[in-house]
Enzyme design. Structure first.
Site, PDB file in Angstrom:
ATOM      1  N   ASP A  76      36.908 -19.180 113.976  1.00 17.40           N
ATOM      2  CA  ASP A  76      37.270 -20.604 113.154  1.00 17.40           C
ATOM      3  C   ASP A  76      37.716 -21.747 113.265  1.00 17.40           C
ATOM      4  OD1 ASP A  76      37.833 -18.020 111.958  1.00 17.40           O
ATOM      5  OD2 ASP A  76      35.948 -18.250 109.823  1.00 17.40           O
TER       6      ASP A  76
ATOM      7  N   ASP B  93      41.861 -14.836 112.861  1.00 13.17           N
ATOM      8  CA  ASP B  93      40.616 -15.734 111.879  1.00 13.17           C
ATOM      9  C   ASP B  93      41.533 -17.059 111.103  1.00 13.17           C
ATOM     10  OD1 ASP B  93      37.620 -15.000 111.651  1.00 13.17           O
ATOM     11  OD2 ASP B  93      38.357 -16.066 109.691  1.00 13.17           O
TER      12      ASP B  93
ATOM     13  N   HIS C 104      37.857  -9.060 106.034  1.00 13.99           N
ATOM     14  CA  HIS C 104      37.028  -9.314 104.024  1.00 13.99           C
ATOM     15  C   HIS C 104      37.242  -7.964 103.491  1.00 13.99           C
ATOM     16  CE1 HIS C 104      37.795 -13.074 104.451  1.00 13.99           C
ATOM     17  NE2 HIS C 104      37.259 -13.697 105.067  1.00 13.99           N
TER      18      HIS C 104
ATOM     19  N   HIS D  18      40.486 -17.108 108.184  1.00 11.01           N
ATOM     20  CA  HIS D  18      40.862 -16.636 106.890  1.00 11.01           C
ATOM     21  C   HIS D  18      41.403 -15.699 106.322  1.00 11.01           C
ATOM     22  CE1 HIS D  18      36.904 -18.784 107.194  1.00 11.01           C
ATOM     23  NE2 HIS D  18      36.964 -19.416 105.567  1.00 11.01           N
TER      24      HIS D  18
HETATM   25  C1  OKS Z   1      32.029 -19.746 100.311  1.00  9.91           C
HETATM   26  C2  OKS Z   1      32.846 -19.924 101.651  1.00  9.91           C
HETATM   27  C3  OKS Z   1      32.650 -17.872 101.933  1.00  9.91           C
HETATM   28  C4  OKS Z   1      33.532 -18.249 102.984  1.00  9.91           C
HETATM   29  C5  OKS Z   1      33.790 -16.917 104.331  1.00  9.91           C
HETATM   30  C6  OKS Z   1      34.763 -16.474 105.057  1.00  9.91           C
HETATM   31  C7  OKS Z   1      34.111 -16.155 105.861  1.00  9.91           C
HETATM   32  C8  OKS Z   1      34.702 -15.502 107.016  1.00  9.91           C
HETATM   33  N1  OKS Z   1      30.627 -20.149 100.206  1.00  9.91           N
HETATM   34  N2  OKS Z   1      35.910 -14.955 107.197  1.00  9.91           N
HETATM   35  O1  OKS Z   1      37.156 -14.818 108.238  1.00  9.91           O
HETATM   36  O2  OKS Z   1      34.656 -16.324 107.966  1.00  9.91           O
HETATM   37 ZN    ZN Z   2      36.400 -16.749 109.264  1.00  3.28          ZN
END
Ligand code: OKS
Ligand code: ZN
Length: 347
Positions: free
Chosen positions: A290, A201, A165, A203
């Site tokens: 995830d 991932d 990210h 996300h």
């Molecule tokens: C808001 C949720 C934040 C999600 C972050 C995701 C992190 C992740 N409280 N990115 O690949 O796993």
């Molecule tokens: Zn993620």
């Protein structure tokens, strides 16, 4: 397979993140990596290596120097506000949205924190810089290992905090330095003319996409939860194809929450075909687990055994490959799932 593990990852241990008006315990914990280390040790997968010193010249080509300097100094700036801040994590709370100026850098620390971030769920702690730079070194070393003569075909940067990210000049989503982007740039520097990054991932890898969006030498592919409903919400849609020299070198494959392995693996195959068509010389896998059915913050339905098949599918490209460690929060199962990918990949 060489495993560059981050020996100081536990120096990044956020206490709390903002969630629906409350501070809640961080999902991205040191225990995650300990489970992976245990699973690899038990199954005899990989040879462990400690990273060398981080190549800050490379880090400052992938990230902007002023962002890197901000991150390096953040904790001392925080303490300078009030020494009792040592008991607290740093969380941003103000951001320059549309219409605000982005060409200025206020001296106020809270303002600078907002300038260099995009959410309030990603605490900076006393040891974040130490952990993030050692992780970056793991990614760079892994890339150099698979491009050296007589080296292995595959290496993993087993590190946290994760990276996908993080953009050229911002942190968020538990990420500070973009390990996958650093590995890709290190592969380019070592002579790979064309590099692909495949992000599996849950996300969208928004930071990685942004870093390479206008470049044609690095293909970015991401299979992820549809950002209409899933974090990071504001990037990761199917119509984002890259710009300028990078047009055609970004592929987003968003899938609805609830997607099972049968559907997910079709998107993966589509991503692999795009990488083969791109004629990549080397591959980076941003490996988040995830996508697992038991993940507490994600909504795909992969089962542990499926990760063996994922590893085999990734190996089918036959490319020098670097894995980076991204998300996965079903803490006790993260180890088995990562080990399954690596076992399926082989080598
Ligand atoms: C808001 C949720 C934040 C999600 C972050 C995701 C992190 C992740 N409280 N990115 O690949 O796993
Ligand atoms: Zn993620």
């Amino acid at each position: 397979m060489l495993i560059f593990h981050n020996p100081v990852h536990d120096q990044h241990a956020g206490r709390q993140e903002m969630f629906r008006g409350k501070l809640v315990p961080c999902h991205e914990t040191p225990a995650r990596l300990e489970y992976v280390m245990d699973a690899l040790r038990q199954r005899g997968i990989g040879e462990l290596r400690a990273p060398s010193a981080p190549d800050m010249e490379l880090v400052k080509r992938v990230h902007t120097p002023r962002y890197v300097d901000f991150l390096a100094r953040a904790w001392q700036d925080w303490l300078a506000l009030d020494p009792t801040n040592a008991e607290l994590d740093i969380l941003p709370s103000v951001w320059p949205v549309r219409g605000f100026r982005h060409d200025i850098e206020p001296t106020n620390f809270a303002a600078r924190l907002g300038l260099f971030s995009f959410d309030s769920g990603c605490p900076i702690t006393a040891g974040t810089w130490t952990a993030a730079t050692a992780g970056a070194a793991c990614a760079i070393d892994a890339a150099r290992a698979v491009t050296g003569t007589g080296g292995p075909r595959v290496a993993m940067a087993l590190t946290r905090p994760p990276g996908h990210h993080a953009g050229a000049d911002f942190f968020g989503g538990y990420c500070f330095l973009n390990n996958a982007a650093l590995a890709a740039q290190a592969l380019r520097d070592a002579g790979a003319a064309r590099v692909a990054i495949l992000d599996v991932d849950y996300h969208h890898g928004n930071g990685t996409q942004s870093i390479f969006y206008e470049r044609g030498d690095v293909l970015t592919v991401s299979v992820h939860g549809d950002p209409t409903t899933e974090y990071p919400f504001f990037l990761g849609y199917a119509d984002e194809a890259g710009e300028g020299a990078g047009f055609g070198a970004n592929l987003n494959l968003p899938l609805p929450a609830g997607t099972d392995f049968a559907t997910w693996t079709q998107a993966l195959q589509q991503g692999l075909s795009a990488i083969a068509a791109f004629k990549a010389d080397a591959l980076v896998i941003a490996l988040g687990v995830d996508t697992y059915e038991g993940d507490p913050i994600s909504k795909f339905k992969l089962k542990s055994a499926h990760y063996l098949e994922v590893g085999r599918a990734l190996a089918s490209l036959g490319l020098p490959t670097v894995f980076t460690m991204e998300g996965g929060y079903a803490v006790a199962d993260v180890g088995v799932n990562v080990a399954n990918v690596l076992e399926g990949f082989g080598g």
